[in-house]
Scaffold this motif. Structure first.
Motif, PDB file in Angstrom:
ATOM      1  N   VAL A 119     -38.300  29.601  -7.854  1.00  0.00           N
ATOM      2  CA  VAL A 119     -38.070  29.270  -9.259  1.00  0.00           C
ATOM      3  C   VAL A 119     -39.157  29.858 -10.153  1.00  0.00           C
ATOM      4  N   GLU A 120     -40.420  29.676  -9.758  1.00  0.00           N
ATOM      5  CA  GLU A 120     -41.531  30.073 -10.623  1.00  0.00           C
ATOM      6  C   GLU A 120     -41.882  31.558 -10.535  1.00  0.00           C
ATOM      7  N   LYS A 121     -41.966  32.093  -9.327  1.00  0.00           N
ATOM      8  CA  LYS A 121     -42.392  33.483  -9.152  1.00  0.00           C
ATOM      9  C   LYS A 121     -41.240  34.467  -9.342  1.00  0.00           C
ATOM     10  N   TYR A 122     -40.066  34.106  -8.811  1.00  0.00           N
ATOM     11  CA  TYR A 122     -38.940  35.045  -8.833  1.00  0.00           C
ATOM     12  C   TYR A 122     -37.879  34.680  -9.875  1.00  0.00           C
ATOM     13  N   HIS A 123     -38.107  33.600 -10.619  1.00  0.00           N
ATOM     14  CA  HIS A 123     -37.179  33.190 -11.686  1.00  0.00           C
ATOM     15  C   HIS A 123     -35.749  33.084 -11.168  1.00  0.00           C
ATOM     16  N   ALA A 124     -35.594  32.394 -10.021  1.00  0.00           N
ATOM     17  CA  ALA A 124     -34.316  32.343  -9.315  1.00  0.00           C
ATOM     18  C   ALA A 124     -33.201  31.706 -10.131  1.00  0.00           C
ATOM     19  N   ILE A 125     -33.496  30.691 -10.899  1.00  0.00           N
ATOM     20  CA  ILE A 125     -32.430  30.029 -11.666  1.00  0.00           C
ATOM     21  C   ILE A 125     -31.889  30.965 -12.732  1.00  0.00           C
ATOM     22  N   GLU A 126     -32.782  31.564 -13.508  1.00  0.00           N
ATOM     23  CA  GLU A 126     -32.337  32.507 -14.538  1.00  0.00           C
ATOM     24  C   GLU A 126     -31.671  33.720 -13.900  1.00  0.00           C
ATOM     25  N   GLY A 127     -32.217  34.207 -12.802  1.00  0.00           N
ATOM     26  CA  GLY A 127     -31.607  35.340 -12.098  1.00  0.00           C
ATOM     27  C   GLY A 127     -30.213  35.000 -11.592  1.00  0.00           C
ATOM     28  N   GLY A 128     -30.036  33.781 -11.097  1.00  0.00           N
ATOM     29  CA  GLY A 128     -28.712  33.338 -10.656  1.00  0.00           C
ATOM     30  C   GLY A 128     -27.731  33.271 -11.805  1.00  0.00           C
ATOM     31  N   ARG A 129     -28.191  32.759 -12.934  1.00  0.00           N
ATOM     32  CA  ARG A 129     -27.319  32.716 -14.127  1.00  0.00           C
ATOM     33  C   ARG A 129     -26.916  34.127 -14.561  1.00  0.00           C
ATOM     34  N   GLN A 130     -27.889  35.026 -14.574  1.00  0.00           N
ATOM     35  CA  GLN A 130     -27.597  36.407 -14.970  1.00  0.00           C
ATOM     36  C   GLN A 130     -26.622  37.063 -13.987  1.00  0.00           C
ATOM     37  N   THR A 131     -26.769  36.780 -12.708  1.00  0.00           N
ATOM     38  CA  THR A 131     -25.866  37.329 -11.707  1.00  0.00           C
ATOM     39  C   THR A 131     -24.439  36.832 -11.945  1.00  0.00           C
ATOM     40  N   LEU A 132     -24.285  35.530 -12.214  1.00  0.00           N
ATOM     41  CA  LEU A 132     -22.952  34.995 -12.487  1.00  0.00           C
ATOM     42  C   LEU A 132     -22.409  35.538 -13.809  1.00  0.00           C
ATOM     43  N   ASP A 133     -23.274  35.777 -14.794  1.00  0.00           N
ATOM     44  CA  ASP A 133     -22.839  36.420 -16.042  1.00  0.00           C
ATOM     45  C   ASP A 133     -22.331  37.837 -15.752  1.00  0.00           C
ATOM     46  N   ASN A 134     -23.042  38.580 -14.884  1.00  0.00           N
ATOM     47  CA  ASN A 134     -22.610  39.923 -14.507  1.00  0.00           C
ATOM     48  C   ASN A 134     -21.248  39.872 -13.815  1.00  0.00           C
ATOM     49  N   LEU A 135     -21.064  38.877 -12.939  1.00  0.00           N
ATOM     50  CA  LEU A 135     -19.778  38.689 -12.274  1.00  0.00           C
ATOM     51  C   LEU A 135     -18.673  38.467 -13.305  1.00  0.00           C
ATOM     52  N   ALA A 136     -18.908  37.568 -14.264  1.00  0.00           N
ATOM     53  CA  ALA A 136     -17.911  37.268 -15.293  1.00  0.00           C
ATOM     54  C   ALA A 136     -17.571  38.512 -16.108  1.00  0.00           C
ATOM     55  N   ALA A 137     -18.577  39.285 -16.466  1.00  0.00           N
ATOM     56  CA  ALA A 137     -18.350  40.499 -17.258  1.00  0.00           C
ATOM     57  C   ALA A 137     -17.567  41.532 -16.453  1.00  0.00           C
ATOM     58  N   TYR A 138     -17.883  41.673 -15.177  1.00  0.00           N
ATOM     59  CA  TYR A 138     -17.185  42.631 -14.321  1.00  0.00           C
ATOM     60  C   TYR A 138     -15.722  42.231 -14.156  1.00  0.00           C
ATOM     61  N   VAL A 139     -15.467  40.955 -13.901  1.00  0.00           N
ATOM     62  CA  VAL A 139     -14.088  40.477 -13.763  1.00  0.00           C
ATOM     63  C   VAL A 139     -13.332  40.684 -15.073  1.00  0.00           C
ATOM     64  N   ALA A 140     -13.997  40.460 -16.200  1.00  0.00           N
ATOM     65  CA  ALA A 140     -13.357  40.681 -17.498  1.00  0.00           C
ATOM     66  C   ALA A 140     -12.952  42.155 -17.659  1.00  0.00           C
ATOM     67  N   GLU A 141     -13.801  43.063 -17.186  1.00  0.00           N
ATOM     68  CA  GLU A 141     -13.454  44.489 -17.237  1.00  0.00           C
ATOM     69  C   GLU A 141     -12.225  44.771 -16.375  1.00  0.00           C
TER      70      GLU A 141
END
Length: 154
Positions: A119-141
């Motif tokens: 969570v602190e060093k690798y920002h896993a929560i924000e990275g996970g959110r961004q990954t799911l956002d990328n998934l949503a954007a890709y599916v939308a395409e």
């Protein structure tokens, strides 16, 4: 736990999460790209890949699939390599929600300390959110649908 509404039927969302030709288009946080070394989507199969950070840093990654229930559930172990003592477990569920799919990702780390480091060093929560956002954007395409506004995710 992270979750995100994806504007497509769960069969499509599951497919986009389980085929390397799709994963290579969206996997990872914002600005990351992925190079796959090997990929075998089956229980006991591995995905050996490198994530390339926007700053030029390469991150060796490895996933093995421990449970696959199409199109409902995937369980996996994720680390730097097969023998990584700090590997963590994740379970993804794909829940139908009308014409959308709610993907829920639950991750369990071997120790509280490893969770805090992620969570602190690798920002896993924000990275996970961004990954799911990328998934949503890709599916939308793929579908030609608009992405779900960020305010509808949790």
């Amino acid at each position: 736990m992270l979750s995100r509404a994806i504007g497509a039927p769960r069969e499509l969302v599951f497919e986009v999460f389980t085929q390397v030709r799709h994963l290579s288009q969206w996997w990872g946080p914002a600005g990351f790209t992925t190079t796959t070394r090997s990929f075998e989507f089956r229980v006991g199969g591995d995905w050996d890949f490198v994530m390339h950070g926007p700053d030029g840093t390469d991150y060796q990654e490895w996933i093995t699939w421990t449970e696959i229930v199409p199109p409902e559930r995937i369980a996996l172990v994720h680390g730097e390599s097969r023998d990584d003592p700090n590997a963590f477990e994740s379970v993804l569920t794909f829940e139908p929600a009308g014409e959308e799919t709610r993907i829920v990702m639950r991750t369990v780390f071997p120790t509280k300390e490893l969770r805090q480091e992620a969570v602190e060093k690798y920002h896993a929560i924000e990275g996970g959110r961004q990954t799911l956002d990328n998934l949503a954007a890709y599916v939308a395409e793929l579908t030609g649908n608009e992405t779900i506004p960020k305010g509808t995710q949790s």
